[in-house]
Design a protein around this motif. Structure first.
Motif, PDB file in Angstrom:
ATOM      1  N   ARG A 125       0.835  -1.207   0.000  1.00 20.28           N
ATOM      2  CA  ARG A 125       0.000   0.000   0.000  1.00 20.28           C
ATOM      3  C   ARG A 125       0.869   1.256   0.000  1.00 20.28           C
ATOM      4  NH1 ARG A 125      -1.975   0.540   4.592  1.00 20.28           N
ATOM      5  NH2 ARG A 125      -0.978  -1.213   5.611  1.00 20.28           N
ATOM      6  N   ARG A 126       0.330   2.320  -0.594  1.00 18.74           N
ATOM      7  CA  ARG A 126       1.039   3.597  -0.659  1.00 18.74           C
ATOM      8  C   ARG A 126       0.903   4.355   0.654  1.00 18.74           C
ATOM      9  NH1 ARG A 126      -1.245   7.237  -4.000  1.00 18.74           N
ATOM     10  NH2 ARG A 126       0.692   8.187  -4.717  1.00 18.74           N
ATOM     11  N   VAL A 127       1.922   5.125   0.993  1.00 23.47           N
ATOM     12  CA  VAL A 127       1.889   6.042   2.130  1.00 23.47           C
ATOM     13  C   VAL A 127       2.019   7.444   1.555  1.00 23.47           C
ATOM     14  CG1 VAL A 127       3.019   6.754   4.269  1.00 23.47           C
ATOM     15  CG2 VAL A 127       2.930   4.324   3.665  1.00 23.47           C
ATOM     16  N   ASP A 128       0.890   8.147   1.484  1.00 22.87           N
ATOM     17  CA  ASP A 128       0.863   9.492   0.912  1.00 22.87           C
ATOM     18  C   ASP A 128       0.269  10.423   1.971  1.00 22.87           C
ATOM     19  OD1 ASP A 128       0.930  11.674  -0.677  1.00 22.87           O
ATOM     20  OD2 ASP A 128      -0.398  10.912  -2.233  1.00 22.87           O
ATOM     21  N   PRO A 129       1.092  10.933   2.896  1.00 23.01           N
ATOM     22  CA  PRO A 129       0.590  11.574   4.118  1.00 23.01           C
ATOM     23  C   PRO A 129       0.372  13.084   4.032  1.00 23.01           C
ATOM     24  CG  PRO A 129       2.935  11.289   4.300  1.00 23.01           C
ATOM     25  CD  PRO A 129       2.551  10.814   2.924  1.00 23.01           C
ATOM     26  N   LEU A 130       0.118  13.617   2.861  1.00 24.25           N
ATOM     27  CA  LEU A 130      -0.044  15.064   2.728  1.00 24.25           C
ATOM     28  C   LEU A 130      -1.142  15.569   3.666  1.00 24.25           C
ATOM     29  CD1 LEU A 130       0.908  17.574   1.177  1.00 24.25           C
ATOM     30  CD2 LEU A 130      -0.955  17.137  -0.457  1.00 24.25           C
ATOM     31  N   VAL A 155       2.699  17.422   7.631  1.00 26.28           N
ATOM     32  CA  VAL A 155       3.324  17.154   6.336  1.00 26.28           C
ATOM     33  C   VAL A 155       2.709  18.096   5.307  1.00 26.28           C
ATOM     34  CG1 VAL A 155       3.658  15.444   4.510  1.00 26.28           C
ATOM     35  CG2 VAL A 155       3.771  14.739   6.909  1.00 26.28           C
ATOM     36  N   VAL A 156       3.531  18.999   4.759  1.00 26.16           N
ATOM     37  CA  VAL A 156       3.037  19.993   3.799  1.00 26.16           C
ATOM     38  C   VAL A 156       3.422  19.650   2.365  1.00 26.16           C
ATOM     39  CG1 VAL A 156       2.942  21.876   5.464  1.00 26.16           C
ATOM     40  CG2 VAL A 156       5.073  21.441   4.216  1.00 26.16           C
ATOM     41  N   GLN A 157       4.355  18.711   2.192  1.00 16.68           N
ATOM     42  CA  GLN A 157       4.741  18.297   0.840  1.00 16.68           C
ATOM     43  C   GLN A 157       5.290  16.881   0.893  1.00 16.68           C
ATOM     44  OE1 GLN A 157       7.681  20.838  -0.949  1.00 16.68           O
ATOM     45  NE2 GLN A 157       7.656  19.765  -2.915  1.00 16.68           N
ATOM     46  N   VAL A 158       4.878  16.060  -0.076  1.00 17.63           N
ATOM     47  CA  VAL A 158       5.388  14.691  -0.192  1.00 17.63           C
ATOM     48  C   VAL A 158       6.368  14.665  -1.355  1.00 17.63           C
ATOM     49  CG1 VAL A 158       4.811  12.269  -0.567  1.00 17.63           C
ATOM     50  CG2 VAL A 158       3.257  13.725   0.744  1.00 17.63           C
ATOM     51  N   PRO A 172       9.975   4.507   3.559  1.00 20.30           N
ATOM     52  CA  PRO A 172       9.320   5.658   4.187  1.00 20.30           C
ATOM     53  C   PRO A 172       8.979   6.730   3.160  1.00 20.30           C
ATOM     54  CG  PRO A 172      11.675   5.724   4.621  1.00 20.30           C
ATOM     55  CD  PRO A 172      11.411   4.435   3.908  1.00 20.30           C
ATOM     56  N   ALA A 173       7.914   7.457   3.433  1.00 21.53           N
ATOM     57  CA  ALA A 173       7.572   8.603   2.594  1.00 21.53           C
ATOM     58  C   ALA A 173       8.523   9.741   2.936  1.00 21.53           C
ATOM     59  CB  ALA A 173       6.129   9.017   2.838  1.00 21.53           C
TER      60      ALA A 173
END
Length: 200
Positions: A125-130, A155-158, A172-173
């Protein structure tokens, strides 16, 4: 001949009372009970060892099923990254200007979507924590950005999407995190807890 025949009989006659005394019913029962207790203890230990071995083998089989594709998954993440870059190369406002570019962008989008579904099928699975709170277990902070509109640690930018396989971190992202700050004219203590409370 007669003397030789009498000697064994005499020996047997002398030995039989000692044997009978040594193997009295009470002593024999005690010996058997002690032997039974020892055998029972050995049996229980063997059962416990077998149960531990069974659980360990079952856990190893489950782990092998969950994480068998870990090395392969790490190797193909670069493909996912390149597909994401290709999809972002044509921004939405530029689409529609050229039919050929539109078709190419649609093809990249479909390929990326199919690729992500394949990864998810295998437990990746993706970790996209924006916009989420920074989590050191899943994210790697690459830089801090001064942004007083957001709580510190947001988190302000991935910069690079992260991935997990089952319940383990695969990559890790890589993110940029806000410094945050108090509102103008409102003093706030320099503690992480107070910043979180202020943002709430």
């Amino acid at each position: 001949m007669t003397d030789q025949n009498q000697t064994p009989e005499g020996t047997e006659a002398e030995a039989s009372p000692e044997t009978a005394a040594a193997e009295s019913p009470e002593a024999r029962i005690q010996a058997l009970e002690a032997e039974l207790a020892q055998i029972r203890d050995q049996h229980l230990r063997a059962l416990a060892d077998m149960e531990n071995l069974r659980r360990r083998a079952q856990r190893e089989v489950e782990d092998a099923g969950k994480y068998a594709v870990t090395k392969f998954a790490r190797d193909v993440l670069a493909v996912s990254d390149n597909l994401e870059r290709a999809a972002q190369a044509v921004p939405p406002e530029k689409r529609g200007d050229d039919p050929l570019v539109d078709q190419l962008a649609q093809g990249v989008d479909m390929t990326l979507s199919s690729f992500r579904q394949t990864l998810e099928t295998h437990g990746i699975r993706r970790v996209d924590p924006l916009g989420e709170r920074f989590d050191s277990k899943l994210h790697q902070a690459m830089m801090e950005v001064e942004d007083r509109t957001k709580p510190a640690g947001t988190v302000v930018q991935v910069l690079q999407t992260g991935y997990v396989i089952a319940d383990r971190l695969l990559r890790p992202a890589m993110v940029a995190v806000s410094r945050g700050g108090p509102k103008e004219g409102t003093p706030a203590p320099e503690t992480p807890g107070s910043r979180v409370d202020t943002s709430a």
